[in-house]
Design an enzyme around this catalytic site. Structure first.
Site, mmCIF file in Angstrom:
data_model
loop_
_atom_site.group_PDB
_atom_site.id
_atom_site.type_symbol
_atom_site.label_atom_id
_atom_site.label_comp_id
_atom_site.label_asym_id
_atom_site.label_seq_id
_atom_site.Cartn_x
_atom_site.Cartn_y
_atom_site.Cartn_z
ATOM 1 N N GLY A 208 0.746 -0.977 -0.199
ATOM 2 C CA GLY A 208 -0.158 -0.002 -0.051
ATOM 3 C C GLY A 208 0.862 1.204 0.002
ATOM 4 O O GLY A 208 1.965 1.262 -0.245
ATOM 5 N N ASN A 209 0.313 2.349 0.329
ATOM 6 C CA ASN A 209 0.852 3.735 0.351
ATOM 7 C C ASN A 209 0.480 4.505 1.401
ATOM 8 O O ASN A 209 -0.684 4.125 2.250
ATOM 9 C CB ASN A 209 1.264 4.307 -1.087
ATOM 10 N N TYR A 210 0.952 5.617 1.826
ATOM 11 C CA TYR A 210 0.434 6.590 2.801
ATOM 12 C C TYR A 210 -0.613 7.471 2.554
ATOM 13 O O TYR A 210 -0.520 8.483 3.254
ATOM 14 C CB TYR A 210 1.943 7.474 3.015
ATOM 15 N N ALA A 276 -4.292 7.347 -4.768
ATOM 16 C CA ALA A 276 -2.944 6.829 -4.934
ATOM 17 C C ALA A 276 -2.946 5.436 -5.231
ATOM 18 O O ALA A 276 -3.025 4.610 -4.247
ATOM 19 C CB ALA A 276 -2.081 7.215 -3.876
#
Ligand code: C5P
Length: 398
Positions: A208-210, A276
């Protein structure tokens, strides 16, 4: 744009209250109906007679008219309004609005108002910079109120700094802009993607990402406030829309996000791709937890995720608008323009990780808007809620 609009003009007790007479006059000249609501201390700075003469309506300040016992309904007033403008807004009133201290007619009306609220702060520079004012203004922004930032210059104290109420012309222009964009967005179907995607490795792990989803949710809220019918297709985030009526479709992976967007897109007037999206997903997610005790370090093979923006771009019909985001670290303009063309976008909002206050997780952003001709508009550092308003204004102007 202000013709026939019902505006509550809230006036609080600050020196800048003298400018409220001019503001009332400009609103009336623009065709609005203006109802002034003053705090008791505002009357020390400007008389109700001046304002009732300019607006043609008795000023409301108390809950009751003392001699007749007539009740002034803040609820009716709140429902009557198409917009409420509080100018000047003192630190005291801003604090009361932030925490719901409804001890006067102005704050009770504010709490009852369903219409958009515009706040034009005016105070001395140190009060303006005090953490409590900064926090209270941030709270008002989080309620969806529009803050018309104070200007810098000479103040009543003869000190120079930020704290001057914006000129009445600027406040009127802000309202005009808002109503123009509301009339263009009313009834439009807006699709927003937001947040990260999670790509499963096994039942307990993911790639995943932030991304916090804050930018996408701010856009969804603002579009809904302007009367659009909004669907937000959201990856896993810890926030919710603050405006009632925003439809949320929760998804986890890029493929699920694509499926939800494909379903909604043919009915969509404006699609804004804020998510994102993970570029890759594990090719073969394990259906049981991968055990550490095994000898070998596992190798995770990845496959490319679909590009949601590009997929929608290829299906875009005349009359539909598609807007994307680009988070870049270098060669920003060229990279963003290349993305805009590849994905068949009408506009791209570029943020650079080189700018302090931009990017994932922050409450602020520094955005440059680039249209299909390559023309760019650089916005200053601002809260994501305000950036959302600027992005929707720019979409209207496309
Ligand atoms: O190519 P890049 O990821 O930088 O493009 C960013 C833009 O494209 C954003 O608007 C993002 O939401 C969208 N995007 C997408 N699907 C992907 C990758 C990016 O919709 N798989």
């Amino acid at each position: 744009m202000l013709e026939g609009k019902h505006i509550i003009l809230g006036i609080t007790g600050g020196i800048a209250a003298y400018k409220s007479a001019m503001l009332a006059r400009l609103l009336i000249k623009a065709g609005a109906e203006v109802q002034v609501v003053m705090t008791p201390s505002a009357k020390e700075f400007i008389t109700p007679v001046t304002l009732s003469a300019l607006t043609g309506k008795p000023v409301v300040s108390e809950f009751f008219t003392a001699n007749t016992g007539e009740w002034h309904s803040h609820v009716d007033l709140g429902l009557w309004a198409d917009a409420m403008v509080i100018a000047p807004a003192t630190a005291c009133t801003i604090g009361k609005m932030a925490s719901g201290v409804a001890d006067n007619m102005l704050v009770t009306t504010y709490l009852s108002a369903k219409a958009p609220v515009f706040v034009a702060p005016a105070m001395d520079l140190d009060m303006m910079a005090h953490p409590s004012t900064v926090r209270n203004l941030a709270t008002l922004r989080s309620y969806g109120n529009h803050i018309i930032e104070a200007a810098s210059g000479e103040l009543a104290s003869h000190l120079t700094g930020k704290g001057r109420m914006q000129e009445p012309e600027v406040i009127v222009a802000e309202l005009e802009r808002f109503f123009a964009s509301t009339s263009q967005l009313a009834g439009k179907k807006v699709l927003v993607t937001a947040g990260p995607t999670y790509e499963k490795i096994d039942p307990v792990r993911f790639i995943g990402n932030y991304s916090s989803g804050k930018m996408g949710y701010a856009i969804a809220d603002e579009a809904a406030r302007r009367g659009a019918e909004v669907t937000i297709v959201s990856g896993p985030v810890s926030i919710k829309p603050t405006v009632p009526g925003v439809r949320v479709v929760n998804v986890e992976s890029a493929r699920q996000m694509l499926a939800a967007c494909e379903e909604a897109f043919s009915q969509t007037d404006i699609a804004i791709m804020c998510a994102a999206v993970a570029d890759y997903a594990p090719a073969n997610p394990a259906d049981r937890k991968i055990k550490r005790e095994k000898e070998d370090v596992p190798v995770i093979n990845l496959v490319k995720n679909p590009d949601i923006a590009a997929t929608l771009g290829a299906r875009k019909q005349p009359g539909q608008s598609l807007v994307g985001f680009a988070l870049e670290t270098d060669n920003e303009h060229a990279n963003a323009l290349d993305k805009l063309r590849r994905k068949n976008l009408d506009m791209i909002a570029l943020n650079s990780l080189r700018d302090a206050g931009a990017g994932f997780g922050t409450d602020t952003n520094v955005i440059t808007l680039i249209d299909a001709t390559g023309a760019e508009t650089r916005l200053p550092l601002m809260p994501k809620t305000e950036a959302a308003a600027c992005i929707l204004d720019a979409i209207n102007n496309l």
